[in-house]
Design a protein around this motif. Structure first.
Motif, PDB file in Angstrom:
ATOM      1  N   TYR A 191       2.346   6.889  -6.440  1.00  8.71           N
ATOM      2  CA  TYR A 191       1.314   7.869  -6.780  1.00  8.71           C
ATOM      3  C   TYR A 191       1.827   9.291  -6.518  1.00  8.71           C
ATOM      4  CZ  TYR A 191      -3.055  10.501  -6.410  1.00  8.71           C
ATOM      5  OH  TYR A 191      -4.040  11.433  -6.562  1.00  8.71           O
ATOM      6  N   ALA A 192       2.496   9.506  -5.369  1.00  6.76           N
ATOM      7  CA  ALA A 192       3.022  10.835  -5.054  1.00  6.76           C
ATOM      8  C   ALA A 192       4.118  11.246  -6.030  1.00  6.76           C
ATOM      9  CB  ALA A 192       3.565  10.871  -3.634  1.00  6.76           C
ATOM     10  N   LEU A 193       4.864  10.275  -6.566  1.00  6.60           N
ATOM     11  CA  LEU A 193       5.933  10.599  -7.496  1.00  6.60           C
ATOM     12  C   LEU A 193       5.399  10.926  -8.891  1.00  6.60           C
ATOM     13  CD1 LEU A 193       8.571   7.871  -6.521  1.00  6.60           C
ATOM     14  CD2 LEU A 193       8.804  10.321  -6.184  1.00  6.60           C
ATOM     15  N   THR A 194       4.481  10.110  -9.368  1.00  8.58           N
ATOM     16  CA  THR A 194       4.052  10.218 -10.767  1.00  8.58           C
ATOM     17  C   THR A 194       2.610  10.635 -10.935  1.00  8.58           C
ATOM     18  OG1 THR A 194       3.430   7.886 -10.817  1.00  8.58           O
ATOM     19  CG2 THR A 194       5.709   8.433 -11.354  1.00  8.58           C
ATOM     20  N   ALA A 232       0.826  -1.209   0.000  1.00  6.80           N
ATOM     21  CA  ALA A 232       0.000   0.000   0.000  1.00  6.80           C
ATOM     22  C   ALA A 232       0.863   1.263   0.000  1.00  6.80           C
ATOM     23  CB  ALA A 232      -0.938  -0.016   1.206  1.00  6.80           C
ATOM     24  N   LEU A 233       1.912   1.281   0.839  1.00  9.85           N
ATOM     25  CA  LEU A 233       2.764   2.459   0.902  1.00  9.85           C
ATOM     26  C   LEU A 233       3.601   2.634  -0.359  1.00  9.85           C
ATOM     27  CD1 LEU A 233       3.941   2.253   4.636  1.00  9.85           C
ATOM     28  CD2 LEU A 233       2.337   3.883   3.638  1.00  9.85           C
ATOM     29  N   SER A 234       4.056   1.533  -0.939  1.00  8.86           N
ATOM     30  CA  SER A 234       4.796   1.633  -2.203  1.00  8.86           C
ATOM     31  C   SER A 234       3.902   2.197  -3.290  1.00  8.86           C
ATOM     32  CB  SER A 234       5.331   0.256  -2.604  1.00  8.86           C
ATOM     33  OG  SER A 234       6.227  -0.243  -1.629  1.00  8.86           O
ATOM     34  N   ASP A 235       2.658   1.740  -3.309  1.00  7.07           N
ATOM     35  CA  ASP A 235       1.706   2.264  -4.282  1.00  7.07           C
ATOM     36  C   ASP A 235       1.448   3.751  -4.052  1.00  7.07           C
ATOM     37  OD1 ASP A 235       0.041   2.110  -6.431  1.00  7.07           O
ATOM     38  OD2 ASP A 235      -1.678   1.354  -5.318  1.00  7.07           O
ATOM     39  N   ALA A 236       1.302   4.154  -2.764  1.00  4.94           N
ATOM     40  CA  ALA A 236       1.075   5.567  -2.453  1.00  4.94           C
ATOM     41  C   ALA A 236       2.289   6.419  -2.807  1.00  4.94           C
ATOM     42  CB  ALA A 236       0.741   5.713  -0.966  1.00  4.94           C
ATOM     43  N   ASP A 278      -4.974  13.196  -8.901  1.00  2.00           N
ATOM     44  CA  ASP A 278      -5.402  14.425  -8.238  1.00  2.00           C
ATOM     45  C   ASP A 278      -4.583  15.575  -8.806  1.00  2.00           C
ATOM     46  OD1 ASP A 278      -6.328  16.369  -6.642  1.00  2.00           O
ATOM     47  OD2 ASP A 278      -5.489  15.591  -4.759  1.00  2.00           O
ATOM     48  N   ARG A 279      -5.200  16.413  -9.635  1.00  6.93           N
ATOM     49  CA  ARG A 279      -4.469  17.468 -10.329  1.00  6.93           C
ATOM     50  C   ARG A 279      -4.170  18.660  -9.434  1.00  6.93           C
ATOM     51  NH1 ARG A 279      -2.197  14.615 -14.071  1.00  6.93           N
ATOM     52  NH2 ARG A 279      -3.702  13.404 -15.282  1.00  6.93           N
ATOM     53  N   THR A 280      -4.695  18.672  -8.222  1.00  7.18           N
ATOM     54  CA  THR A 280      -4.407  19.800  -7.332  1.00  7.18           C
ATOM     55  C   THR A 280      -3.014  19.713  -6.731  1.00  7.18           C
ATOM     56  OG1 THR A 280      -5.373  18.624  -5.457  1.00  7.18           O
ATOM     57  CG2 THR A 280      -6.851  20.021  -6.761  1.00  7.18           C
ATOM     58  N   VAL A 281      -2.401  18.550  -6.783  1.00  6.77           N
ATOM     59  CA  VAL A 281      -1.058  18.351  -6.220  1.00  6.77           C
ATOM     60  C   VAL A 281      -0.126  17.926  -7.346  1.00  6.77           C
ATOM     61  CG1 VAL A 281       0.333  17.089  -4.555  1.00  6.77           C
ATOM     62  CG2 VAL A 281      -2.038  17.676  -4.007  1.00  6.77           C
ATOM     63  N   LYS A 282       0.987  18.629  -7.491  1.00  5.66           N
ATOM     64  CA  LYS A 282       1.949  18.302  -8.539  1.00  5.66           C
ATOM     65  C   LYS A 282       2.763  17.083  -8.123  1.00  5.66           C
ATOM     66  CE  LYS A 282       2.478  22.960 -10.411  1.00  5.66           C
ATOM     67  NZ  LYS A 282       3.431  24.057 -10.734  1.00  5.66           N
ATOM     68  N   PRO A 283       3.054  16.200  -9.046  1.00  5.08           N
ATOM     69  CA  PRO A 283       3.891  15.035  -8.718  1.00  5.08           C
ATOM     70  C   PRO A 283       5.302  15.473  -8.342  1.00  5.08           C
ATOM     71  CG  PRO A 283       2.699  14.709 -10.780  1.00  5.08           C
ATOM     72  CD  PRO A 283       2.527  16.154 -10.415  1.00  5.08           C
ATOM     73  N   ILE A 284       5.939  14.652  -7.517  1.00  4.15           N
ATOM     74  CA  ILE A 284       7.308  14.957  -7.080  1.00  4.15           C
ATOM     75  C   ILE A 284       8.277  14.899  -8.250  1.00  4.15           C
ATOM     76  CG2 ILE A 284       9.162  14.205  -5.538  1.00  4.15           C
ATOM     77  CD1 ILE A 284       7.095  13.170  -3.620  1.00  4.15           C
ATOM     78  N   LEU A 334      12.039  12.741   0.735  1.00  2.94           N
ATOM     79  CA  LEU A 334      12.291  12.484   2.157  1.00  2.94           C
ATOM     80  C   LEU A 334      11.166  13.028   3.025  1.00  2.94           C
ATOM     81  CD1 LEU A 334      16.120  13.256   2.357  1.00  2.94           C
ATOM     82  CD2 LEU A 334      15.022  11.021   2.565  1.00  2.94           C
ATOM     83  N   ALA A 335      10.629  14.173   2.642  1.00  4.03           N
ATOM     84  CA  ALA A 335       9.507  14.721   3.411  1.00  4.03           C
ATOM     85  C   ALA A 335       8.293  13.797   3.334  1.00  4.03           C
ATOM     86  CB  ALA A 335       9.156  16.121   2.897  1.00  4.03           C
ATOM     87  N   TRP A 336       8.052  13.237   2.145  1.00  5.66           N
ATOM     88  CA  TRP A 336       6.923  12.303   2.009  1.00  5.66           C
ATOM     89  C   TRP A 336       7.169  11.050   2.853  1.00  5.66           C
ATOM     90  CZ3 TRP A 336       5.605   7.389   0.938  1.00  5.66           C
ATOM     91  CH2 TRP A 336       4.263   7.132   0.622  1.00  5.66           C
ATOM     92  N   VAL A 337       8.385  10.528   2.796  1.00  7.39           N
ATOM     93  CA  VAL A 337       8.697   9.322   3.581  1.00  7.39           C
ATOM     94  C   VAL A 337       8.557   9.612   5.076  1.00  7.39           C
ATOM     95  CG1 VAL A 337      10.499   7.659   4.154  1.00  7.39           C
ATOM     96  CG2 VAL A 337      10.174   8.371   1.780  1.00  7.39           C
TER      97      VAL A 337
END
Length: 739
Positions: A287-290, A280-284, A299-305, A320-323
């Motif tokens: 998602y946060a990266l791409t 689940a966390l790898s998938d999340a 979710d277009r309100t947040v830009k991918p990392i 690192l902040a996401w982790v």
């Protein structure tokens, strides 16, 4: 109350006073004589006078006479005894009659008592006969009552045993059936079965252990089935568990605390949970990266990392902040799930180790087998983030490998240092994320060192860049390196490493020392090697001084850098300062013409120094050899033409000597440094001039003394000129002109 002695009327006098009765004279008594009469009267009077009227008997008698109202007359006195005796007789008669009545009543009572005795004897006989008839019946009834009590006791024991040790079919179905839910009723039945299993020890303590063994076997089977059902139910719940929900189901927490009593099943659940959370966390994270999870909308309100991958510092910082955010959220959720109820899981694990001794793997002592909830929680968070850590490592290494800016790489090192300390406080120093950040920090710093080394190699290959500037200032490549170093020091000063170093106290070695060795030392060495291009020693010394002064002024404001490099720099600058001092001193001597005189006086200076050493060692002082001092006037440097020339050269030099000397070191980029060196060189020049002046005065005095020697002694040719007149400057004038 009836009185058997009625009152007697006592004799009273005419005034009412009772009088004593007069005893009747007996006709048989002989007429008393006067003597006898006198004696009797005396005795009577004596007895009357001696009688105490306070006596109670006399008082009572007097009261009785008073009540009868008897007048004290002779007749009354005569009849008083008779009346009294008659009354006594009447009273006695009345008493006898009363006792006769009592005797009749006693006879009647005796008759009644006799009848009662007969009746009691008859009843006693009947009772004895009845007792003989009922004794067998009572004995049989007592036996029956005893049997009844025993039966009731057995029934109570059977009911209590059945209620406590026997699990009903309905409860057994709740405990083992997969169709029934895991609710409070399930946990109540499970607790009851565990209590039954525990209480079987009491049954095993009896003579007949068969019942205890059967009940324990049955309860063990029921417990195993219940724990298997609970294990499968927890796995099912873990698949749909939402840790972001602040209200995690209390039934799951309770189930985990209960399942902890079976360590093997509990750890198996944790492994399953870790795998599920890892996915689940790898998938999340992906998602946060791409911003593109398979089967999910973006979710277009947040830009991918990945959009900031061109900026390594921001890219690595965002990851690192996401982790870190995921680790904090995971830990908080797991705290609510596993250790929100205190040490219940630890207690369950401790109880489970006794039931599953094979679960103690590589445990050396009982203390090591104690379940540490916080440690297990940190390990579980690390396992949940295994996939995220692997993906993070790949991306950080890839972005660092493709970047060639040393300053940015070092900022990434500081960022990784900060998160390493953060993860250490959050999950412990031995956590996987701490090892990951430490490994990435070493990798990034190694790349930083490679970049700095490549830059030094490029500069070494470019000969034109190594040529010192004409003004002998620090070379441009060193200034560029120092600008990079300043940015590195500012980055470190604003980072977590500098604050932790300040808390620990100033140490010669700190976290910035390796970066300082990589970013400064090779460029300083390169600048020193470029100084060999200068053939003039003075220019070479000035250039090296400018280099070191520039480096020192750059690192001095930063204490963590000055702690390791300031002392070696100061030592090297002190050595160069001594060289500059010698250069400046030599310049003053050459420009003033004093060097030639000193060179000529060198033998005399050596002789003077030897005598001074002898004086310091305590040897006897020898008188000065005036003949040797006379020889000074014969030296070529002290001939009139040459001495006048040197005196004129000195006079021409002195007015602008200080300015010329300062201008001689104008290429040193520190006015204070030049000033201090020049002042010390002037002081040395004054000491040298004082020596020359002393030798000139000594030579003149020796020459005058030789002229005054007596005739007959051999003397040199007479000298008709004075050295002092040809060289008139004094040390005081020199100090004033050079001050």
């Amino acid at each position: 109350m009836t009185s058997y002695f009625p009152p007697v009327n006592a004799a009273r006098s005419s005034n009412g006073t009772p009088t004593m009765p007069v005893p009747a004279s007996s006709p048989l008594s002989p007429p008393p004589s006067n003597v006898q009469r006198s004696t009797a009267l005396t005795n009577r009077l004596t007895s009357v006078l001696s009688a105490s009227y306070a006596d109670s008997d006399i008082r009572d008698a007097l009261e009785t006479l008073s009540l009868r109202g008897i007048h004290n007359t002779a007749e009354t006195r005569r009849q008083l005894r008779l009346d009294v005796q008659q009354e006594v007789i009447d009273c006695n008669a009345e008493i006898v009659r009363d006792f006769g009545k009592v005797a009749e009543q006693l006879k009647r009572i005796g008759t009644v008592i006799k009848t009662l005795n007969q009746t009691c004897n008859e009843m006693r006989r009947h009772i004895t006969l009845a007792k003989q008839d009922t004794t067998p019946v009572l004995e049989e009834a007592a036996v029956l009552m005893t049997q009844k009590e025993e039966s009731e006791t057995k029934q109570k024991l059977l009911d209590a045993f059945t209620k406590h040790f026997i699990v009903l079919d309905d409860d057994f179905s709740v405990l083992t059936s997969s169709e029934t839910p895991v609710d409070d009723h399930f946990f109540d039945v499970l607790a009851r079965v565990k209590q039954v299993h525990h209480d079987c020890e009491v049954l095993l303590g009896g003579e007949n252990q068969r019942l205890g063994l059967e009940v324990m076997e049955q309860s063990s089977r029921n417990l195993n089935l219940a724990y298997q059902k609970l294990y499968k139910w927890i796995q099912k719940e873990f698949k749909s568990l939402n840790l972001e929900d602040p209200q995690i189901s209390s039934s799951i927490r309770r189930a985990l605390r209960v399942l902890a009593e079976r360590p093997s099943l509990f750890h198996s659940c944790l492994d399953f949970f870790a795998e599920a959370r890892d996915y689940a966390l790898s998938d999340a994270f992906h998602y946060a990266l791409t911003d593109a999870v398979s089967g999910a909308g973006a979710d277009r309100t947040v830009k991918p990392i990945e959009f900031s991958a061109h900026d390594p510092l921001r890219y690595v910082g965002d990851m690192l902040a996401w982790v870190h955010s995921a680790a904090v959220s995971e830990r908080e959720a797991l705290e609510a799930l596993f250790i929100a109820e205190g040490e219940e899981i630890a207690k369950g694990m401790k109880a489970g180790l006794s039931s599953e001794p094979w679960s103690r793997i590589n445990e050396e002592s009982e203390d090591d087998a104690v379940f540490d909830g916080h440690k297990a929680l940190s390990e579980l968070v690390n396992r949940n983030l295994t996939g995220v850590s692997r993906s993070l490592r790949q991306r950080v290494e890839l972005v660092i490998q493709g970047h060639d800016d040393p300053a940015t790489c070092y900022k990434v090192v500081n960022l990784l240092t900060f998160y390493r300390e953060t993860f250490s406080r959050l999950l412990g120093a031995q956590s996987q994320l701490v090892d990951l950040t430490e490994s990435l920090k070493k990798y990034t710093f190694n790349h930083f060192e490679v970049l700095m080394g490549e830059e030094v190699k490029a500069l070494s290959a470019e000969h034109a860049a190594l040529v010192p500037p004409e003004d002998l200032s620090a070379p441009q490549f060193l200034l560029d390196a120092l600008e990079v170093l300043i940015s590195l020091m500012k980055a470190f000063d604003a980072s977590f490493g500098a604050s932790s170093h300040a808390e620990d106290g100033t140490q010669p070695e700190n976290d910035f020392t390796p970066a300082l060795h990589a970013a400064l030392d090779p460029f300083v060495d390169l600048a020193k090697s470029s100084a060999q291009e200068l053939r003039d020693p003075a220019s070479r010394t000035i250039f090296e001084t400018n280099v070191l002064l520039t480096v020192r002024s750059t690192i001095t404001p930063f204490s963590f850098a000055a702690a390791t490099h300031l002392q070696p720099l100061s030592t090297a600058i002190s050595t160069l300062r001594m060289d500059l001092l010698a250069i400046q001193h030599r310049y003053l001597l050459d420009m003033s013409g004093l060097q030639e005189l000193l060179t000529a006086l060198a033998p005399f200076a050596a002789e003077t120094s030897d005598k001074q050493q002898q004086q310091q060692q305590g040897e006897e002082e020898e008188p000065p050899n005036k003949k040797n001092l006379v020889e000074i006037a014969s030296l070529p440097a002290f001939q009139p033409e040459n001495l006048v020339l040197r005196s004129q050269q000195l006079d021409d030099f002195l007015p602008s000597a200080l300015m010329d000397a300062t201008d001689h070191l104008k290429r040193v980029q520190s006015a204070a440094f030049v000033k201090s060196v020049t002042e010390e060189a002037v002081e040395a020049f004054c000491r040298d001039f004082e020596f020359v002046e002393g030798m000139i005065i000594g030579a003149d005095e020796a020459s005058s003394a030789l002229k005054q020697q007596p005739e007959g002694e051999e003397t040199e040719e007479d000298q008709d000129w004075s050295l002092r007149a040809l060289f008139p400057r004094t040390t005081g004038e020199i100090r004033v002109l050079l001050s």
